[in-house]
Design a protein around this motif. Structure first.
Motif, PDB file in Angstrom:
ATOM      1  N   LYS A   5       4.975  15.036 -14.501  1.00 39.51           N
ATOM      2  CA  LYS A   5       3.954  14.106 -14.685  1.00 39.51           C
ATOM      3  C   LYS A   5       4.548  12.963 -13.980  1.00 39.51           C
ATOM      4  N   CYS A   9       3.275  11.251 -10.475  1.00 39.76           N
ATOM      5  CA  CYS A   9       2.914   9.805 -10.389  1.00 39.76           C
ATOM      6  C   CYS A   9       3.784   9.112  -9.291  1.00 39.76           C
ATOM      7  N   LEU A  13       2.497   7.051  -5.750  1.00 40.34           N
ATOM      8  CA  LEU A  13       3.040   5.798  -5.635  1.00 40.34           C
ATOM      9  C   LEU A  13       3.453   5.605  -4.013  1.00 40.34           C
ATOM     10  N   ASN A  27      -3.305  -2.250  12.033  1.00 39.38           N
ATOM     11  CA  ASN A  27      -3.919  -3.692  12.102  1.00 39.38           C
ATOM     12  C   ASN A  27      -3.146  -4.552  13.156  1.00 39.38           C
TER      13      ASN A  27
ATOM     14  N   ILE B  25      -4.668  -4.649  -6.300  1.00 41.05           N
ATOM     15  CA  ILE B  25      -4.139  -3.091  -5.822  1.00 41.05           C
ATOM     16  C   ILE B  25      -3.290  -2.521  -6.840  1.00 41.05           C
ATOM     17  N   LEU B  29      -3.368   0.925  -9.201  1.00 41.41           N
ATOM     18  CA  LEU B  29      -2.245   1.673  -9.312  1.00 41.41           C
ATOM     19  C   LEU B  29      -2.048   1.964 -10.810  1.00 41.41           C
ATOM     20  N   LEU B  32      -4.460   4.317 -12.063  1.00 40.37           N
ATOM     21  CA  LEU B  32      -4.173   5.590 -11.883  1.00 40.37           C
ATOM     22  C   LEU B  32      -3.048   6.284 -12.358  1.00 40.37           C
ATOM     23  N   VAL B  33      -2.170   5.533 -12.668  1.00 41.22           N
ATOM     24  CA  VAL B  33      -0.852   6.322 -13.484  1.00 41.22           C
ATOM     25  C   VAL B  33      -1.187   6.435 -14.789  1.00 41.22           C
ATOM     26  N   PHE B  36      -2.562   9.855 -15.664  1.00 45.51           N
ATOM     27  CA  PHE B  36      -1.586  11.033 -15.951  1.00 45.51           C
ATOM     28  C   PHE B  36      -0.501  10.737 -17.256  1.00 45.51           C
ATOM     29  N   LEU B  37      -0.278   9.447 -17.510  1.00 48.25           N
ATOM     30  CA  LEU B  37       0.715   9.231 -18.717  1.00 48.25           C
ATOM     31  C   LEU B  37       0.073   8.731 -19.853  1.00 48.25           C
ATOM     32  N   LYS B  39      -0.432   5.901 -21.473  1.00 48.66           N
ATOM     33  CA  LYS B  39       0.366   4.991 -21.956  1.00 48.66           C
ATOM     34  C   LYS B  39      -0.431   3.698 -22.399  1.00 48.66           C
ATOM     35  N   ASP B 136      -9.121  -8.772   6.417  1.00 53.64           N
ATOM     36  CA  ASP B 136      -9.193  -8.324   7.821  1.00 53.64           C
ATOM     37  C   ASP B 136      -9.937  -9.495   8.633  1.00 53.64           C
TER      38      ASP B 136
END
Lengths: 258, 151
Positions: A5, A9, A13, A27, B25, B29, B32-33, B36-37, B39, B136
């Motif tokens: 896992k 992860c 990342l 850009n 952001i 993340l 997202l983590v 899986f974890l 926690k 942008d």
């Protein structure tokens, strides 16, 4: 399993960081290439001959045009042009503009030389008069460099104009600026504010960019409003009052799309 | 507030705008983590970052509304300025709505359900897309048209 896992992860990342860095690099490259294009445009303008003294350099893609050249305001998106007066006042108005209200008889146009520049002097008799260039525009900006002599009343820069009952405007009267539109004869004000009246020439500017409308004196924003977009229309000047004003130049920018 | 600004800064807007971008952001993340974890601290961290990101978006929105009338905008930059302003508003509305929903789910502990957590991550990514578009256009205003580069 726990280690698997963690490895998974970490991979996500690292991949995300790599993607973000790639986007940023892309850009930068795009900005660099745009910068090169812009410098080439500027170089092109520098190479362009200046003309007979009435011409001056304006903006990155700017052109200077003297009066009486017919469809002088036909422009592509992203283009700038500056109109300056020349020749005979009445002929000038007839060739470069048409009236949506009033007539030449209401403004007595005369071209004069003031401080080394040719200016268009207009003596308003109190009858509202609006004259516009022959081409129609959507997203547009214009700057009229004006001087009020003994004029009492309202000076309007108009755009998206179809007729006297349908147009958008920035209007100055004494030290008050109004930004708005007239639709089917009904006036709607987007914003209104006081401003410090400059001594001498006053660069009165209006921009219509999508649903954003702004009125400036020089580079200072005085009014800012929002509304729906209107169909393309004519741009020009409207005088509602009595007395004399001088017009040194009118700069027009057809705003570039994204 | 202006007295706190560095001499070279045109207004406070450029100082604030990076916070919602980065906070959002990292929040996505963390979400997202968590998938899986699983926690609990990751879930708490994500929610806290989303709230801070939305507060950052509020600051960016308010300072941007003020800044647009303080800086000199060349005529050819007006459409970009208008679009940046519109996207800035969309970012603020999206972040606010998302955080409100997210806090409700957190309170009810519904965000522990895996299928909902996946939906929330995907929605969070949409937020990254919206803030990226805003950023942008803002970058274009500064680096293409030079808006705000002189006080």
């Amino acid at each position: 399993m726990k280690h698997l896992k963690l490895i998974f992860c970490s991979t996500i990342l690292v991949t995300s960081a790599y993607m973000l860095s790639s986007c940023s690099q892309k850009n930068n490259e795009q900005a660099k290439s745009e910068g090169q294009e812009q410098s080439q445009m500027m170089k092109g303008n520098e190479d362009h001959p200046k003309g007979n003294g009435e011409h001056e350099h304006v903006g990155t893609s700017g052109e200077q045009q003297t009066a009486g050249q017919g469809e002088m305001m036909d422009m592509k998106k992203g283009g700038n042009k500056t109109w300056t007066p020349g020749g005979n006042g009445a002929e000038l108005i007839k060739s470069d503009f048409h009236f949506i209200t009033g007539s030449i008889g209401n403004i007595y146009p005369e071209v004069k030389k003031v401080e080394g520049s040719r200016v268009l002097e207009l003596k308003a008799d109190g009858t509202p008069a609006a004259f516009v260039f022959h081409s129609q525009y959507g997203n547009v900006g214009l700057i009229a460099t004006l001087k009020k002599l003994d004029f009492k009343g309202t000076i309007k820069l108009i755009h998206h104009a179809k007729d006297l009952d349908n147009f958008e405007f920035v209007a100055v009267s004494e030290n008050n600026m109004k930004l708005g539109r007239v639709v089917n004869g009904n006036e709607k004000i987007f914003d209104e504010s006081k401003f410090d009246v400059p001594t001498g020439w006053m660069p009165l500017k209006v921009t219509a960019a999508g649903t954003h409308y702004k009125g400036y004196i020089g580079s200072k924003t005085i009014t800012h409003g929002h509304d729906d977009t209107m169909d393309d229309g004519f741009i020009g000047l409207m005088l509602d009052g009595k007395g004399t004003i001088q017009v040194k130049s009118i700069e027009v920018a057809v705003l570039e799309d994204e | 507030m202006e007295a706190l600004l560095p001499e070279w800064a045109p207004n406070i807007h450029p100082m604030i705008i990076h916070f919602p971008i980065v906070l959002w952001i990292i929040a996505v993340l963390a979400d997202l983590v968590w998938l899986f974890l699983q926690k609990n601290w990751l879930r708490n961290m994500a929610v806290a970052l989303y709230v801070l990101g939305a507060l950052g978006a509020l600051g960016a929105y308010l300072s941007g509304t003020q800044a647009i009338d303080l800086v000199s905008v060349p005529m050819q930059a007006e459409l970009t300025a208008g679009n940046h302003s519109d996207w800035g508003s969309y970012t603020f509305y999206f972040f606010t709505a998302y955080v409100a929903i997210r806090l409700f789910f957190f309170w009810k502990q519904w965000d522990k359900k895996k299928w909902l957590a996946i939906v929330l991550v995907i929605t969070g990514m949409v937020g990254i897309g919206i803030v990226a578009q805003t950023a942008d256009l803002g970058a274009k205003l500064v680096y293409k048209y030079g808006v705000g580069t002189q006080k």
